[in-house]
Motif scaffolding. Structure first.
Motif, PDB file in Angstrom:
ATOM      1  N   MET A   1       1.342  -1.312   0.113  1.00 18.69           N
ATOM      2  CA  MET A   1      -0.148  -0.069   0.164  1.00 18.69           C
ATOM      3  C   MET A   1       1.565   1.168   0.099  1.00 18.69           C
ATOM      4  SD  MET A   1      -3.110   0.899   2.325  1.00 18.69           S
ATOM      5  CE  MET A   1      -1.974   1.140   3.536  1.00 18.69           C
ATOM      6  N   MET A   2       2.055   1.242   0.619  1.00 19.61           N
ATOM      7  CA  MET A   2       3.130   2.585   0.427  1.00 19.61           C
ATOM      8  C   MET A   2       3.886   2.858  -0.321  1.00 19.61           C
ATOM      9  SD  MET A   2       1.656   3.903   3.400  1.00 19.61           S
ATOM     10  CE  MET A   2       3.062   4.820   3.943  1.00 19.61           C
ATOM     11  N   ARG A   3       4.443   1.028  -0.460  1.00 13.79           N
ATOM     12  CA  ARG A   3       5.064   1.596  -1.988  1.00 13.79           C
ATOM     13  C   ARG A   3       4.692   1.916  -3.309  1.00 13.79           C
ATOM     14  NH1 ARG A   3       9.939  -1.126  -0.545  1.00 13.79           N
ATOM     15  NH2 ARG A   3      10.971  -1.386  -1.750  1.00 13.79           N
ATOM     16  N   VAL A   4       3.275   0.838  -3.830  1.00 13.33           N
ATOM     17  CA  VAL A   4       2.854   1.793  -4.884  1.00 13.33           C
ATOM     18  C   VAL A   4       0.997   1.702  -4.882  1.00 13.33           C
ATOM     19  CG1 VAL A   4       1.298  -0.227  -6.376  1.00 13.33           C
ATOM     20  CG2 VAL A   4       3.235  -1.069  -4.689  1.00 13.33           C
ATOM     21  N   GLY A   5       0.811   1.626  -3.802  1.00 15.56           N
ATOM     22  CA  GLY A   5      -0.839   2.761  -3.395  1.00 15.56           C
ATOM     23  C   GLY A   5      -2.055   1.813  -3.571  1.00 15.56           C
ATOM     24  N   VAL A   6      -1.652   0.832  -3.862  1.00 12.75           N
ATOM     25  CA  VAL A   6      -2.836   0.020  -4.136  1.00 12.75           C
ATOM     26  C   VAL A   6      -2.876  -0.561  -2.490  1.00 12.75           C
ATOM     27  CG1 VAL A   6      -2.267  -0.870  -5.736  1.00 12.75           C
ATOM     28  CG2 VAL A   6      -1.847  -2.319  -4.303  1.00 12.75           C
ATOM     29  N   SER A   7      -4.673  -1.061  -2.143  1.00  7.72           N
ATOM     30  CA  SER A   7      -4.366  -1.756  -0.589  1.00  7.72           C
ATOM     31  C   SER A   7      -3.805  -3.054  -0.804  1.00  7.72           C
ATOM     32  CB  SER A   7      -6.067  -0.963  -0.969  1.00  7.72           C
ATOM     33  OG  SER A   7      -7.072  -2.398  -1.142  1.00  7.72           O
ATOM     34  N   ARG A   8      -4.032  -3.288   0.548  1.00  7.77           N
ATOM     35  CA  ARG A   8      -3.772  -5.210   0.514  1.00  7.77           C
ATOM     36  C   ARG A   8      -5.039  -5.439  -0.050  1.00  7.77           C
ATOM     37  NH1 ARG A   8      -5.619  -8.997   2.670  1.00  7.77           N
ATOM     38  NH2 ARG A   8      -6.824  -7.958   4.016  1.00  7.77           N
ATOM     39  N   GLN A   9      -5.664  -5.220  -0.067  1.00 11.65           N
ATOM     40  CA  GLN A   9      -7.281  -6.019  -0.170  1.00 11.65           C
ATOM     41  C   GLN A   9      -7.238  -6.175  -2.030  1.00 11.65           C
ATOM     42  OE1 GLN A   9      -7.625  -4.009   1.864  1.00 11.65           O
ATOM     43  NE2 GLN A   9      -8.940  -5.470   3.160  1.00 11.65           N
ATOM     44  N   GLN A  10      -6.441  -5.308  -2.236  1.00  8.44           N
ATOM     45  CA  GLN A  10      -6.336  -5.034  -3.951  1.00  8.44           C
ATOM     46  C   GLN A  10      -4.838  -5.639  -4.785  1.00  8.44           C
ATOM     47  OE1 GLN A  10      -6.210  -1.294  -4.252  1.00  8.44           O
ATOM     48  NE2 GLN A  10      -8.150  -0.702  -6.002  1.00  8.44           N
ATOM     49  N   TYR A  11      -3.967  -5.698  -4.154  1.00  7.37           N
ATOM     50  CA  TYR A  11      -2.797  -6.264  -4.112  1.00  7.37           C
ATOM     51  C   TYR A  11      -3.176  -8.007  -4.062  1.00  7.37           C
ATOM     52  CZ  TYR A  11       2.251  -7.920  -4.575  1.00  7.37           C
ATOM     53  OH  TYR A  11       3.317  -7.979  -5.312  1.00  7.37           O
ATOM     54  N   GLN A  12      -3.738  -8.348  -2.360  1.00  2.77           N
ATOM     55  CA  GLN A  12      -3.555  -9.792  -2.459  1.00  2.77           C
ATOM     56  C   GLN A  12      -4.677  -9.685  -3.695  1.00  2.77           C
ATOM     57  OE1 GLN A  12      -6.178 -10.254   0.754  1.00  2.77           O
ATOM     58  NE2 GLN A  12      -5.517 -13.316   1.083  1.00  2.77           N
ATOM     59  N   ARG A  13      -5.710  -9.806  -4.432  1.00  2.80           N
ATOM     60  CA  ARG A  13      -6.202 -10.063  -5.143  1.00  2.80           C
ATOM     61  C   ARG A  13      -5.524 -10.224  -6.624  1.00  2.80           C
ATOM     62  NH1 ARG A  13     -10.565  -7.252  -4.505  1.00  2.80           N
ATOM     63  NH2 ARG A  13     -10.348  -5.664  -5.145  1.00  2.80           N
ATOM     64  N   LEU A  14      -5.377  -8.931  -6.330  1.00  2.00           N
ATOM     65  CA  LEU A  14      -3.854  -9.569  -8.158  1.00  2.00           C
ATOM     66  C   LEU A  14      -3.170 -10.496  -8.089  1.00  2.00           C
ATOM     67  CD1 LEU A  14      -2.426  -6.248 -10.034  1.00  2.00           C
ATOM     68  CD2 LEU A  14      -0.672  -7.870  -9.043  1.00  2.00           C
ATOM     69  N   GLU A  15      -2.235 -10.434  -6.719  1.00  2.00           N
ATOM     70  CA  GLU A  15      -0.788 -11.924  -6.552  1.00  2.00           C
ATOM     71  C   GLU A  15      -1.598 -12.983  -6.847  1.00  2.00           C
ATOM     72  OE1 GLU A  15       1.024 -12.333  -2.881  1.00  2.00           O
ATOM     73  OE2 GLU A  15       2.305 -11.087  -4.273  1.00  2.00           O
ATOM     74  N   SER A  16      -2.742 -12.991  -6.396  1.00  2.00           N
ATOM     75  CA  SER A  16      -3.844 -14.318  -6.873  1.00  2.00           C
ATOM     76  C   SER A  16      -4.174 -14.791  -7.624  1.00  2.00           C
ATOM     77  CB  SER A  16      -4.689 -14.749  -5.137  1.00  2.00           C
ATOM     78  OG  SER A  16      -5.695 -13.891  -5.100  1.00  2.00           O
TER      79      SER A  16
END
Length: 112
Positions: free
Chosen positions: A24-39
């Protein structure tokens, strides 16, 4: 074995010791958004570029016929160091010198 891009993102994040919430701090996306993207995500190119930057990485387009050579180089660099051990200053200086002289180490030349 070649990893999918999403697996590579996760592997890189873990190598850097980052949690999904850190993105979130490094890219500006929420944990949920990043988790969904990564999975199972299907990120846009600009999102991938942002994530790569947040992971101190670069996106590259590699010709198919050179993919195995690129993976071989990456694996050889990984195996030169023991897991969890940082390369010595002398090793880094030597690698930087070799890469500065020939950054692609003949990877993109046609095989003859």
């Amino acid at each position: 074995m070649k990893n999918s891009l999403l697996k590579q993102l996760k592997k890189r994040r873990l190598e850097l010791g980052l949690k999904q919430i850190d993105m979130m701090m490094r890219v500006g996306v929420s944990r949920q958004q990043y988790q969904r993207l990564e999975s199972k995500g299907n990120p846009r190119l600009d999102t991938l570029e942002l994530i790569a930057k947040g992971l101190n990485s670069e996106l590259m387009l590699i010709p198919k016929e050179k993919v195995n050579a690129v993976f071989a180089v990456l694996e050889s660099v990984e195996t030169e160091q023991k897991p969890g051990q940082k390369p010595s200053d002398q090793t880094l200086t030597s690698k930087r010198k070799n890469l500065s002289e020939d950054p692609w180490q003949n990877l993109l030349e046609d095989d003859q």
